[in-house]
Scaffold this active site. Structure first.
Site, mmCIF file in Angstrom:
data_model
loop_
_atom_site.group_PDB
_atom_site.id
_atom_site.type_symbol
_atom_site.label_atom_id
_atom_site.label_comp_id
_atom_site.label_asym_id
_atom_site.label_seq_id
_atom_site.Cartn_x
_atom_site.Cartn_y
_atom_site.Cartn_z
ATOM 1 C CE LYS A 121 -2.250 -0.901 3.467
ATOM 2 N NZ LYS A 121 -2.014 -2.770 3.765
ATOM 3 C CB THR A 122 3.724 2.127 2.349
ATOM 4 O OG1 THR A 122 2.745 2.208 3.723
ATOM 5 C CG2 THR A 122 4.785 3.650 2.156
ATOM 6 C CD GLU A 165 -0.534 3.546 3.718
ATOM 7 O OE1 GLU A 165 0.043 2.511 4.378
ATOM 8 O OE2 GLU A 165 0.661 3.911 2.683
#
Length: 464
Positions: A121-122, A165
């Protein structure tokens, strides 16, 4: 006040303001003109960066830190009910807002891209933030890690895109209404909040249901969990589903990933056109993240060739295979990986870039609950390294679970043929690694806790 500042957040107080998610929201609010205040358990470069934006940051938690004229108190799921500032907020009648609600309010009126799922995600959010910025679109963004400096995890932009995110760990990603949602994969994790993979799937279905009418879901085609969610939401009215992957029938098909040291060259076919671009981090996993970002940007109407070129501007994010330095011929790299899938992906990526070099890992397990459920798989992942040092479990927000220790991981790693050393004293790790490492070796500090602090100590010890 700058446009887009919710009235209830004109004078917010953040409990745990230095956290990755909290600090990003605090920074955006400060940039929009809010009088931001908060507290954290320790001082940090992130706290100092917030002060540079005009925020008041107290160290330690105390009722007196909360100003009586605060318009709201922002908390994350990690804040315990007995926190003295939370108790003081109740006494004063100050509204308590979860960070996910605060983030959702900041997205209001913009075109959000929400990145969810396991794992990456990051990285994917960062790739979008960097590439859209490189194209001059000045997006707002909130990321779970710093791009290149403390406090670079968030930005209030003048453009109409907001990249965020979206954390599925506590179901708070249900608060967002994105125009484009990305699901990287869905696996059984976050055991304190999900009892089964079916609960995970249902939670992601709810998330997809929040995509605005006419919006797009970008989903990994070759990942079992993501593919299951895509199957469940297929045919929903007003939802376009775009798949990406190496499979022949993927909508955005990856035809080639060519490793080039610590970078990769990726070729895709999108809408019948072939595009080739560079990803400045190694490994197939990160190449797939970049293609997810590409598909999401195209869904917002950004020309594919422009975005593909801009993705080459991404040079990594802190703690995602971040090179910390080199000493005595040994490179030290930091990895945030703490789930077996992430650990395997990062170790395979480094193995592909390392050639004949040895890979040494300093691994710190994260959470007792995760170790209880996935300790065996963590140990098996460590077998991909030439040697590992395993620390005690980093508890974060959890209390110990009787019988759950790092020994679960160590035993599994040794059963898989791994060379593993147990080390209970974190301060001794630099000496241990200095005794193991030889010129040409790569050392990975791996985990979501404070193992990241060991990189500079290892480099200093190697230098001496």
């Amino acid at each position: 006040m700058k446009p887009g500042l919710p009235t209830a957040m004109e004078r917010p107080h953040f409990i745990g303001i230095g956290g990755a998610g909290m600090s990003g929201i605090a920074k955006i609010l400060a940039q929009r003109g809010a009088q931001v205040a908060g507290s954290d358990s320790r001082d940090s470069e992130t706290a100092q960066a917030l002060r540079a934006h005009g925020a008041t940051v107290h160290i330690g938690h105390a009722a007196g830190h909360l100003a009586a004229d605060s318009t709201c108190v922002v908390v994350s799921s990690a804040i315990r009910a007995d926190n003295p500032e939370l108790a003081r907020a109740a006494e004063l009648g100050i509204p308590v807002v979860h960070r996910s609600d605060a983030l959702a309010a900041l997205m209001d009126g913009l075109r959000p891209i929400a990145v969810a799922g396991t794992h990456g995600k990051t990285t994917t959010t960062s790739m979008l933030a960097v590439s859209l910025s490189a194209l001059g679109l000045d997006p707002s963004y909130a990321i779970g890690g710093d791009l290149d400096a403390p406090g670079s995890n968030a930005h209030h932009g003048e453009g109409d895109i907001f990249v965020a995110e979206a954390d599925e760990s506590d179901r708070t990603f249900h608060k967002y209404s994105p125009q484009v949602a990305i699901i990287l994969n869905a696996e059984l994790d976050h055991h304190a909040n999900y009892a089964s993979i079916e609960e995970i799937y249902e939670s992601f279905e709810t998330f997809v249901g929040k995509v605005v009418p006419g919006g797009t879901l970008v989903v990994a085609h070759g990942q079992e969990g993501a593919a299951e969610i895509a199957r469940r939401v297929a045919g929903r009215e007003g939802l376009t589903v775009v798949t990406y992957g190496e499979e022949e029938d993927a909508d955005v098909r990856i035809t080639k990933i060519t490793p080039r040291g610590l970078t990769s060259e990726v070729t895709v076919i999108l809408d019948g056109r072939m595009l080739t671009f560079t990803v400045s981090v190694p490994g197939r996993h990160y190449a797939h993240n970049a293609v997810a970002a590409l598909a999401a940007g195209v869904a917002l109407g950004i020309p594919a060739h422009n975005l593909a070129s801009a993705l080459g501007k991404y040079t990594g994010v802190k703690r995602r295979l971040q090179l910390k330095g080199e000493a005595a011929g040994v490179q030290v790299i930091d990895s945030y990986a703490h789930h077996p899938t992430e650990m395997t992906a990062d170790l395979e990526a480094i193995r592909g870039a390392a050639g004949d070099s040895r890979i040494l890992v300093v691994f710190q397990p994260h959470l007792f609950s995760r170790t209880q459920e996935l300790g065996k798989e963590m140990g098996q992942a460590l077998a991909l390294a030439d040697a590992s040092v395993v620390l005690d479990i980093y508890p974060a927000r959890e209390d110990p679970i009787p019988g759950i220790t790092s020994e679960l991981i160590i035993a599994a790693a040794r059963s898989a043929g791994a060379d593993v050393t147990a080390e209970h004293d974190k301060a001794a790790v630099a000496d241990v690694i200095a005794g193991m490492a030889k010129p040409g070796d790569l050392v990975l500090t791996m985990g979501a806790g404070d193992v990241t602090d060991l990189g500079p100590a290892i480099l200093a010890r190697l230098s001496s």
